[in-house]
Design an enzyme around this catalytic site. Structure first.
Site, PDB file in Angstrom:
ATOM      1  N   TYR A   1    -100.685  -3.734 -19.168  1.00 22.16           N
ATOM      2  CA  TYR A   1     -99.195  -4.021 -18.676  1.00 22.16           C
ATOM      3  C   TYR A   1     -98.836  -5.436 -18.998  1.00 22.16           C
ATOM      4  O   TYR A   1     -97.729  -5.747 -19.759  1.00 22.16           O
ATOM      5  CB  TYR A   1     -98.991  -3.909 -17.201  1.00 22.16           C
ATOM      6  CG  TYR A   1     -97.570  -3.825 -16.707  1.00 22.16           C
ATOM      7  CD1 TYR A   1     -96.479  -2.740 -16.923  1.00 22.16           C
ATOM      8  CD2 TYR A   1     -97.062  -4.968 -16.109  1.00 22.16           C
ATOM      9  CE1 TYR A   1     -95.356  -2.836 -16.668  1.00 22.16           C
ATOM     10  CE2 TYR A   1     -95.757  -4.935 -15.601  1.00 22.16           C
ATOM     11  CZ  TYR A   1     -94.990  -3.833 -15.793  1.00 22.16           C
ATOM     12  OH  TYR A   1     -93.608  -3.932 -15.487  1.00 22.16           O
TER      13      TYR A   1
ATOM     14  N   VAL B   1     -89.226   7.685 -26.045  1.00 23.56           N
ATOM     15  CA  VAL B   1     -89.040   6.330 -26.788  1.00 23.56           C
ATOM     16  C   VAL B   1     -90.438   5.574 -27.362  1.00 23.56           C
ATOM     17  O   VAL B   1     -90.304   4.486 -28.261  1.00 23.56           O
ATOM     18  CB  VAL B   1     -88.297   5.140 -25.918  1.00 23.56           C
ATOM     19  CG1 VAL B   1     -86.680   5.692 -25.734  1.00 23.56           C
ATOM     20  CG2 VAL B   1     -88.897   4.811 -24.627  1.00 23.56           C
TER      21      VAL B   1
END
Ligand code: NAD
Length: 245
Positions: free
Chosen positions: A153, A62
């Site tokens: 992150y 993705v």
């Protein structure tokens, strides 16, 4: 006619729990993961089809714009409609800022953040034509408060929260709700990688003094995909057992 939900990165962990929960709620399920290997020794498809809904799996990275375009086109052809998109796929490549390799920064941004752009763009086009849809993005407490060792992150998840608000503003008038959930420490293969020291530090900050279960994230996502959440959009719901208040 049954509605269809796409859940990215759903071979295991939180994504698999969301897929199972939405199947229990009557959705047909389009599973996705990055490789066929992710589905080996794994009974998620059997568990879902046993509930009497349709379930197909789609191998697609993705983080690739091109792969997402053909993935979404295929789901649309196979199921007819796309009513729910859960942008769940994600990775960690933790390390302190001064020691973080550039590729670990770039990989996390590409997979956690760009994937949300890719999938929301192509599924959003389908939902706009339908004039309805629900999109739920997996953010994180790291995106809300920051976390040492997670510059990459926390940047990706902070961006996901901003993207949730922008998509909610762009798509709201066409009957499409876009929300995010921000889990704290949930027991999955992703958090299995943490050291005992990291786990203890996290536990000390959690009001409920326990880690969360993937099913406890899935139930909030299911609420956001239900008629009960029809007037909720652009929001980020923290699911952390009271990590921060
Ligand atoms: P996990 O590592 O157990 O599962 C993630 C899944 O995503 C895996 O099956 C993986 O193969 C898949 N994936 C990775 N890259 C992909 C790609 N390019 N294309 C398609 N699939 C891909 O992780 P998890 O703990 O279940 O986390 C799910 C989501 O929740 C992630 O976005 C994560 O950042 C977020 N989250 C998790 C926690 C936690 O404590 N576990 C906390 C906050 C947020």
């Amino acid at each position: 006619m049954a509605k269809t939900a796409i859940i990215t990165g759903s071979a295991r962990g939180i994504g698999a729990a969301i897929a199972l929960r939405l199947a229990k709620d009557g959705f047909n399920i389009a599973l996705n993961d990055v490789s066929e290997k992710s589905f080996e020794n794994n009974d998620i498809m059997e568990k879902i089809t046993a509930l009497g809904v349709r379930c197909e799996k789609y191998i697609a990275d993705v983080s690739s714009h091109e792969a997402c375009e053909s993935f979404v086109k295929k789901v649309r052809e196979d199921f007819g409609s796309i009513d729910v998109l859960v942008n769940n796929a994600g990775i960690t490549r933790d390390g302190l800022l001064l020691r973080m390799a550039e590729e670990n920064y770039d990989d996390v941004i590409r997979i956690n953040q760009k994937s949300v752009f890719n999938m929301t763009k192509f599924v959003g086009a389908v939902m706009l034509r339908q004039k309805s849809g629900r999109i739920v993005n997996l953010a994180s407490v790291a995106g809300l408060y920051g976390n040492p060792g997670q510059m990459n992150y926390s940047a990706s998840k902070g961006a996901v929260i901003a993207m949730t608000k922008t998509a909610a503003k762009e798509l709201g008038s066409r009957g499409i709700n876009v929300n995010a959930v921000a889990p704290g420490f949930i027991k999955t293969p992703m958090t299995d990688k943490l050291t005992d020291e990291q786990r203890d530090a996290m536990l000390a900050q959690i009001a409920m003094k326990r880690y969360g279960e993937p099913e406890e994230v899935a139930s909030v996502v299911a609420f956001l995909c239900s008629d009960d959440a029809a007037y909720v959009t652009g929001q980020t719901i923290e699911i952390s057992g009271g990590l921060s208040m």
